[in-house]
Design a protein around this motif. Sequence first.
Motif, PDB file in Angstrom:
ATOM      1  N   LYS A 185      10.004  12.290   6.344  1.00  0.00           N
ATOM      2  CA  LYS A 185       9.349  11.113   5.764  1.00  0.00           C
ATOM      3  C   LYS A 185       8.746  10.242   6.878  1.00  0.00           C
ATOM      4  O   LYS A 185       7.599   9.778   6.788  1.00  0.00           O
ATOM      5  N   LEU A 186       9.554  10.090   7.958  1.00  0.00           N
ATOM      6  CA  LEU A 186       9.086   9.275   9.085  1.00  0.00           C
ATOM      7  C   LEU A 186       7.892   9.945   9.770  1.00  0.00           C
ATOM      8  O   LEU A 186       6.880   9.298  10.104  1.00  0.00           O
ATOM      9  N   GLU A 187       8.005  11.260   9.930  1.00  0.00           N
ATOM     10  CA  GLU A 187       6.910  12.014  10.568  1.00  0.00           C
ATOM     11  C   GLU A 187       5.632  11.896   9.739  1.00  0.00           C
ATOM     12  O   GLU A 187       4.531  11.701  10.279  1.00  0.00           O
ATOM     13  N   ALA A 188       5.788  11.959   8.430  1.00  0.00           N
ATOM     14  CA  ALA A 188       4.608  11.861   7.558  1.00  0.00           C
ATOM     15  C   ALA A 188       3.956  10.495   7.699  1.00  0.00           C
ATOM     16  O   ALA A 188       2.713  10.380   7.798  1.00  0.00           O
ATOM     17  N   ALA A 189       4.801   9.441   7.777  1.00  0.00           N
ATOM     18  CA  ALA A 189       4.258   8.079   7.903  1.00  0.00           C
ATOM     19  C   ALA A 189       3.528   7.921   9.231  1.00  0.00           C
ATOM     20  O   ALA A 189       2.418   7.358   9.295  1.00  0.00           O
ATOM     21  N   ILE A 190       4.115   8.443  10.304  1.00  0.00           N
ATOM     22  CA  ILE A 190       3.488   8.330  11.633  1.00  0.00           C
ATOM     23  C   ILE A 190       2.179   9.123  11.654  1.00  0.00           C
ATOM     24  O   ILE A 190       1.157   8.671  12.216  1.00  0.00           O
ATOM     25  N   THR A 191       2.199  10.274  11.009  1.00  0.00           N
ATOM     26  CA  THR A 191       0.974  11.096  10.945  1.00  0.00           C
ATOM     27  C   THR A 191      -0.149  10.312  10.259  1.00  0.00           C
ATOM     28  O   THR A 191      -1.297  10.303  10.708  1.00  0.00           O
ATOM     29  N   VAL A 192       0.235   9.648   9.149  1.00  0.00           N
ATOM     30  CA  VAL A 192      -0.781   8.855   8.423  1.00  0.00           C
ATOM     31  C   VAL A 192      -1.351   7.762   9.337  1.00  0.00           C
ATOM     32  O   VAL A 192      -2.574   7.581   9.446  1.00  0.00           O
ATOM     33  N   VAL A 193      -0.439   7.072  10.062  1.00  0.00           N
ATOM     34  CA  VAL A 193      -0.882   5.972  10.934  1.00  0.00           C
ATOM     35  C   VAL A 193      -1.805   6.500  12.023  1.00  0.00           C
ATOM     36  O   VAL A 193      -2.915   5.974  12.239  1.00  0.00           O
ATOM     37  N   ILE A 194      -1.377   7.570  12.685  1.00  0.00           N
ATOM     38  CA  ILE A 194      -2.157   8.067  13.830  1.00  0.00           C
ATOM     39  C   ILE A 194      -3.490   8.673  13.371  1.00  0.00           C
ATOM     40  O   ILE A 194      -4.500   8.626  14.071  1.00  0.00           O
ATOM     41  N   ASP A 195      -3.481   9.219  12.123  1.00  0.00           N
ATOM     42  CA  ASP A 195      -4.728   9.780  11.606  1.00  0.00           C
ATOM     43  C   ASP A 195      -5.709   8.677  11.178  1.00  0.00           C
ATOM     44  O   ASP A 195      -6.923   8.842  11.220  1.00  0.00           O
ATOM     45  N   THR A 196      -5.150   7.536  10.777  1.00  0.00           N
ATOM     46  CA  THR A 196      -5.986   6.457  10.247  1.00  0.00           C
ATOM     47  C   THR A 196      -6.591   5.590  11.360  1.00  0.00           C
ATOM     48  O   THR A 196      -7.743   5.167  11.294  1.00  0.00           O
ATOM     49  N   TYR A 197      -5.740   5.340  12.379  1.00  0.00           N
ATOM     50  CA  TYR A 197      -6.180   4.390  13.410  1.00  0.00           C
ATOM     51  C   TYR A 197      -6.492   5.089  14.725  1.00  0.00           C
ATOM     52  O   TYR A 197      -5.923   6.138  15.036  1.00  0.00           O
ATOM     53  N   SER A 198      -7.426   4.389  15.512  1.00  0.00           N
ATOM     54  CA  SER A 198      -7.780   4.916  16.838  1.00  0.00           C
ATOM     55  C   SER A 198      -6.848   4.305  17.873  1.00  0.00           C
ATOM     56  O   SER A 198      -6.062   3.395  17.572  1.00  0.00           O
ATOM     57  N   PHE A 199      -6.948   4.806  19.091  1.00  0.00           N
ATOM     58  CA  PHE A 199      -6.119   4.295  20.185  1.00  0.00           C
ATOM     59  C   PHE A 199      -6.361   2.807  20.385  1.00  0.00           C
ATOM     60  O   PHE A 199      -5.440   2.012  20.537  1.00  0.00           O
ATOM     61  N   GLU A 200      -7.651   2.426  20.296  1.00  0.00           N
ATOM     62  CA  GLU A 200      -8.015   1.022  20.498  1.00  0.00           C
ATOM     63  C   GLU A 200      -7.425   0.150  19.388  1.00  0.00           C
ATOM     64  O   GLU A 200      -6.888  -0.925  19.654  1.00  0.00           O
ATOM     65  N   ASP A 201      -7.545   0.664  18.132  1.00  0.00           N
ATOM     66  CA  ASP A 201      -6.998  -0.116  17.001  1.00  0.00           C
ATOM     67  C   ASP A 201      -5.526  -0.430  17.226  1.00  0.00           C
ATOM     68  O   ASP A 201      -5.066  -1.555  17.069  1.00  0.00           O
ATOM     69  N   LEU A 202      -4.779   0.603  17.610  1.00  0.00           N
ATOM     70  CA  LEU A 202      -3.329   0.454  17.705  1.00  0.00           C
ATOM     71  C   LEU A 202      -2.908  -0.276  18.982  1.00  0.00           C
ATOM     72  O   LEU A 202      -1.799  -0.825  19.051  1.00  0.00           O
ATOM     73  N   SER A 203      -3.800  -0.244  20.001  1.00  0.00           N
ATOM     74  CA  SER A 203      -3.459  -0.960  21.234  1.00  0.00           C
ATOM     75  C   SER A 203      -3.519  -2.469  20.996  1.00  0.00           C
ATOM     76  O   SER A 203      -2.989  -3.252  21.797  1.00  0.00           O
ATOM     77  N   ASP A 204      -4.113  -2.847  19.870  1.00  0.00           N
ATOM     78  CA  ASP A 204      -4.139  -4.261  19.490  1.00  0.00           C
ATOM     79  C   ASP A 204      -2.734  -4.611  18.967  1.00  0.00           C
ATOM     80  O   ASP A 204      -2.266  -4.069  17.964  1.00  0.00           O
ATOM     81  N   GLY A 205      -2.099  -5.492  19.692  1.00  0.00           N
ATOM     82  CA  GLY A 205      -0.694  -5.818  19.403  1.00  0.00           C
ATOM     83  C   GLY A 205      -0.452  -6.252  17.969  1.00  0.00           C
ATOM     84  O   GLY A 205       0.536  -5.849  17.345  1.00  0.00           O
ATOM     85  N   LYS A 206      -1.409  -7.058  17.421  1.00  0.00           N
ATOM     86  CA  LYS A 206      -1.183  -7.606  16.079  1.00  0.00           C
ATOM     87  C   LYS A 206      -1.197  -6.502  15.022  1.00  0.00           C
ATOM     88  O   LYS A 206      -0.375  -6.486  14.096  1.00  0.00           O
ATOM     89  N   LYS A 207      -2.145  -5.596  15.165  1.00  0.00           N
ATOM     90  CA  LYS A 207      -2.270  -4.514  14.183  1.00  0.00           C
ATOM     91  C   LYS A 207      -1.002  -3.651  14.214  1.00  0.00           C
ATOM     92  O   LYS A 207      -0.444  -3.268  13.178  1.00  0.00           O
TER      93      LYS A 207
END
Length: 581
Positions: free
Chosen positions: A87-109
């Motif tokens: 379940k956790l792996e699926a959630a992380i997969t969704v996050v990493i597939d949805t967002y770019s490195f830049e998006d996620l490097s933004d602390g607030k997001k």
Amino acid sequence: MSKNPAPVSKWSLFCGLSSKELCPRGRYKCMRNSLLLVMLAITLIPLSITSGLNFIQYQQLLREESQANARWNAESAKATISAYLEKLEAAITVVIDTYSFEDLSDGKKLEHIFRQLKKEHKGLVDLSVVGPDGIQSAYVGPYGLTGRDYSDSLWFHKALTRRMYVSEVFTGFRNVPHFVVAASKKDPYSEHYWVLRASIDTETLDRFLALADTETLEDIFLVNDSGILQSSSRYQGRAMDNFQLTRKPKQNDILIFEEMRGDSSFYRAVSRIQNTPWLLILDQQGAEARKIWHSFKVRLLLTLGLCFLVVGGMVVWLSRFLAGKFREADEMRDVILSETEHSNKLASIGRLAAGVAHEINNPLAIIGEKAGLMQDLLGVEQDFRYREKFLDQLGSLQDAVVRARTITHRLLGFARRMETSLTLIQLNEILQEVLSFLEKDATYRNIHVILQLQENLPVIRADHGQLQQVFLNVINNAIDAIRNDGEIHITSRRENNKTVMVAISDTGPGIAPEILQNIFEPFFTTKGNEERKGTGLGLSITYGLVQKMGGKIEVSSEVGVGTTFIITFPVYYEDKSHDSA
Ligand code: ADP
């Protein structure tokens, strides 16, 4: 009297003694003990074997059940952890597939995403983004690890080479045992891989493993291939401690084997959790350590003890009862044998006496005849000098011949099968008849005859003359015994449905025990010196007649008090079965 053969000789074998070596009491005791042993063996051996088999079977069943339990518990614990990770792996997969490195490097997001993930995934400690160079570019969590360099970390390299990676438990910069679930993604512009990492503390694993706790569970924990504990264990220590792993399963198999801890054994199930570096180890109580086994043993022992007590008690009672019955039967047989022996003796003496009587009769007749002839001759010879003396002697001779003839006639009558004519007889009537013959003699001697005759006595079937002879003999003896002044009590009574009895008691001198045992023998008499000499045949004839009529004669006597003869006859019943046929 002949000695009877030992009736319990077979049983005496059990006592290790021959029947001759045992006294009668010892023989029955030995028989009782032998019966006891045999019956105990017959009942208790099968009972013990059945209980033993039950014991082994139940133990085997519990062992199999414990092993099956261990397998089932291990499977379900494995499934729980796998489900959590998937379940956790699926959630992380969704996050990493949805967002770019830049998006996620933004602390607030990242913080927003972390909050969302934490709601669903308990145990999530932090979330971070690590750039291709291994430097953590963004971090959300309690440890403030932004800017840390993970370029040398094993998990970082593994995550770069696989799309999804679950790490072993390690302490890392935070110095707290945890593991990471990391996913990597290629940056479309730089074409380098970056990593999204979630950390989970080992307590989360402990919590999931604790779900599998059952009454029979001893321990459940995770370990890696190098033998480092990945979760806490009840007996082996905390996460990151060392553990000696003896056997590992191949791939997805569950390996189950027996292990010892101290004196007690338990079942260990070892299984790999797929797509993780972990081996799940589950220790399940051995069959013998389980409460159910203990209570089974107690119940079995109690039941067995109770059965032993009940069966033992019944066997003791039965062996005593049977030995008693055997004893009674043997005693009865002895009585019948001695009675038969006695009757046979009387019969053979009777036959012998009859033979002798027959032989003596002829010479007696000649003596009597010749004596008569001599008397006649003396009647003619008036001048013979010794005439009176001779006549006197011849008179005595004739008397002796008459007396001897009386004896021989009685003897012949005793032995001869007299022609009997059976009729239905009222005992009271016969008694009255007999008394009418003896009345004068009794009155002359001042002997009172007291009658107690029960009215409406059932009839018996017997020979009238023989019955008269029986009572005549007994009452005559009573008169002889009393001589003068005394009483004779004659009682008749119905004894039960089958018999009637006549009791004749006198107030004579009684009979001494040593004489009493001989009075039914032919020629036994104590009246040798009396003027009315006895022949000793009265009672033996009486005994024979009573027996022939199917009756019984018994005597009891007390010296100085008197004697009682009890004569019993079977009641006559008409056989109605023929009428109805
Ligand atoms: P007998 O009368 O010719 O002696 P029996 O056979 O009738 O022969 O009796 C045997 C013996 O039994 C008698 O001699 C006597 O000693 C004893 N006897 C029988 N009846 C009585 C009695 N009522 N009281 C005492 N003795 C008795």
